[in-house]
Write a protein that holds these residues in place. Structure first.
Motif, PDB file in Angstrom:
ATOM      1  N   ARG A 113       0.461  -0.272  -4.483  1.00 35.90           N
ATOM      2  CA  ARG A 113       1.058   0.900  -4.211  1.00 35.90           C
ATOM      3  C   ARG A 113       1.207   1.147  -3.512  1.00 35.90           C
ATOM      4  O   ARG A 113       2.507   2.380  -2.839  1.00 35.90           O
ATOM      5  CB  ARG A 113       0.468   2.020  -4.934  1.00 35.90           C
ATOM      6  N   ALA A 114       0.448   0.956  -1.950  1.00 35.62           N
ATOM      7  CA  ALA A 114       0.669   1.461  -0.637  1.00 35.62           C
ATOM      8  C   ALA A 114       1.504   0.949  -0.280  1.00 35.62           C
ATOM      9  O   ALA A 114       2.312   1.864   0.625  1.00 35.62           O
ATOM     10  CB  ALA A 114      -0.625   1.631   0.557  1.00 35.62           C
ATOM     11  N   LYS A 115       1.714  -0.531  -0.204  1.00 36.23           N
ATOM     12  CA  LYS A 115       2.700  -1.392   0.378  1.00 36.23           C
ATOM     13  C   LYS A 115       4.417  -0.738  -0.159  1.00 36.23           C
ATOM     14  O   LYS A 115       4.759  -0.762   0.780  1.00 36.23           O
ATOM     15  CB  LYS A 115       2.452  -3.186   0.072  1.00 36.23           C
ATOM     16  N   ALA A 116       3.900  -0.308  -1.449  1.00 31.77           N
ATOM     17  CA  ALA A 116       4.872  -0.322  -1.929  1.00 31.77           C
ATOM     18  C   ALA A 116       5.969   1.418  -1.032  1.00 31.77           C
ATOM     19  O   ALA A 116       7.079   1.451  -0.671  1.00 31.77           O
ATOM     20  CB  ALA A 116       5.492   0.306  -3.466  1.00 31.77           C
ATOM     21  N   ILE A 117       4.868   1.948  -0.917  1.00 27.57           N
ATOM     22  CA  ILE A 117       5.528   3.118  -0.939  1.00 27.57           C
ATOM     23  C   ILE A 117       6.149   3.519   0.873  1.00 27.57           C
ATOM     24  O   ILE A 117       6.781   4.119   1.174  1.00 27.57           O
ATOM     25  CB  ILE A 117       4.159   4.298  -0.885  1.00 27.57           C
ATOM     26  N   ALA A 118       5.561   2.396   1.468  1.00 25.21           N
ATOM     27  CA  ALA A 118       5.184   2.656   2.932  1.00 25.21           C
ATOM     28  C   ALA A 118       6.657   1.823   3.896  1.00 25.21           C
ATOM     29  O   ALA A 118       7.201   2.499   4.499  1.00 25.21           O
ATOM     30  CB  ALA A 118       3.897   0.882   3.630  1.00 25.21           C
TER      31      ALA A 118
END
Length: 398
Positions: free
Chosen positions: A373-378
């Motif tokens: 999820r963190a990679k997607a939001i980045a």
């Protein structure tokens, strides 16, 4: 075009103003910054002229600063602004004010007949029925849930008047200006800028304010990481970063954080910060560092454990790294909730979490779900906030 930016606070408050300064310079503007003299070195690094404002702030560093010290500094701040900003803005076309204790900038602009704009780095300093005011001082507790947001904002306005009303109107009198009845609304205006990312800190439409959300103002950091740090990062798996910036954090928080990371078989990179955090032993799985390039570093760590400042939250989100937020004051609980709501990390309710709660937080942060999820939001976080604000100001003045 000549622009004066007025900024106060710690590194996280000054850095966005410098980001806007660099963007304005790209538009051909001449820019100077009014800020505490402690930031002379940083301004020199970026070739941004500094007009020193107020006394140095070493007394506010780390555990040596009491809430009384902070309150006294804030009480004296308006006089320092009136002593500095009107003269510094002479010959300028606009004044941009940032921070929650910027009291004199609008009056200086009014006296000079030039453009004025207020910018907040977080939604919680702008009145809205959708959220309560943020606590303004260390130790302040949120109001009981039974008190609605509208009443809380009315009380907040009274607090601004009580703390800054006399100083504002005294300064305005020296400039030949009439008194102001509502300090907060005078400072914020009815069309402020919100220099926060729309994904991380969205603005809910609210009556009475026409907020222009630009995105966060970021200084691109091209500095290499120190050789010793590079060697540590290359020597093993990605570590957990633990750092609390300029916060006065509770004693023992470094030890608890290190123990929690070790319980997950993770190495630790400890940022000393203003609290002067120190390693608990000399084992090779931990390293302590000073101020380094977070934009480069955060892409190489397993998780970022931090206080929840707007800048650190945004930098970690841009890096696509999971976060564990341990909020201490002001807007930090807001960012802690946003990190949790977005699924890019988790937060601890207590400013002094125990081993069990930090370990549980790391369980969540280090999971594959949170990492993905963190990679997607980045990929959704804007990087052009300062450029957008610079264009808005250029168009307004033109």
């Amino acid at each position: 075009m000549r622009v004066l930016l007025s900024a106060s606070g710690t590194r996280g408050d000054i850095e966005p103003a410098l980001g806007l300064s660099l963007a304005l310079r790209e538009f051909g503007a001449q820019v100077r910054v009014c800020a505490p003299p402690d930031f002379a070195g940083r301004c020199a690094e970026l070739a941004v002229p500094l007009v020193p404002m107020g006394p140095p702030i070493p007394a506010l560093r780390g555990a040596r600063a009491s809430p009384a010290d902070l309150l006294d500094y804030a009480d004296r701040w308006p006089a320092a602004q009136f002593d500095t900003i009107p003269a510094a803005a002479a010959g300028c076309d606009a004044i941009i004010a940032t921070g929650i204790t910027e009291i004199a900038a609008r009056s200086a602009a009014e006296g000079l007949g030039i453009h004025y704009r207020y910018a907040s780095y977080q939604p919680t300093s702008l009145p809205s029925p959708h959220h309560p005011p943020m606590p303004r001082m260390p130790g302040d507790q949120p109001a009981p849930a039974a008190i609605g947001n509208r009443l809380q904002w009315e009380i907040d306005a009274l607090g601004w008047n009580a703390q800054f009303g006399a100083a504002l109107n005294s300064g305005r009198a020296t400039l030949g200006l009439p008194p102001v009845a509502n300090v907060r609304d005078h400072v914020v205006t009815d069309r402020p800028w919100l220099a926060a990312d729309p994904i991380l800190g969205p603005w809910p439409d609210s009556p009475g304010l026409d907020v222009v959300q630009t995105g966060a103002w970021i200084v691109p950091d091209e500095r290499p990481l120190p050789a010793e740090l590079e060697s540590f990062l290359d020597a093993g798996t990605p570590p957990v970063y633990i750092g609390f910036g300029s916060m006065r954090v509770p004693n023992g928080i470094a030890q608890v954080g290190i123990e929690a990371a070790r319980a997950h078989n993770r190495r630790v990179l400890l940022s000393r910060g203003w609290a002067e955090l120190a390693l608990v032993d000399d084992l090779s799985d931990c390293m302590a560092v000073g101020e380094v390039n977070h934009q480069a570093l955060f892409t190489r760590v397993a998780a970022v454990m931090h206080h929840g400042g707007a800048g650190t939250t945004t930098t970690a989100a841009r890096a696509g790294v999971p976060q564990v937020v341990v909020p201490q004051m002001m807007d930090q609980p807001y960012w802690a909730h946003r990190v949790t709501d977005l699924g890019v990390g988790t937060a601890c309710e207590s400013p002094a979490p125990d081993l069990a709660s930090l370990s549980a937080a790391l369980d969540t942060a280090l999971s594959s779900t949170t990492r993905d999820r963190a990679k997607a939001i980045a990929g959704m976080v804007r990087t052009d906030g300062a450029a957008l604000a610079a264009k808005l100001l250029t168009d307004a003045i033109s």
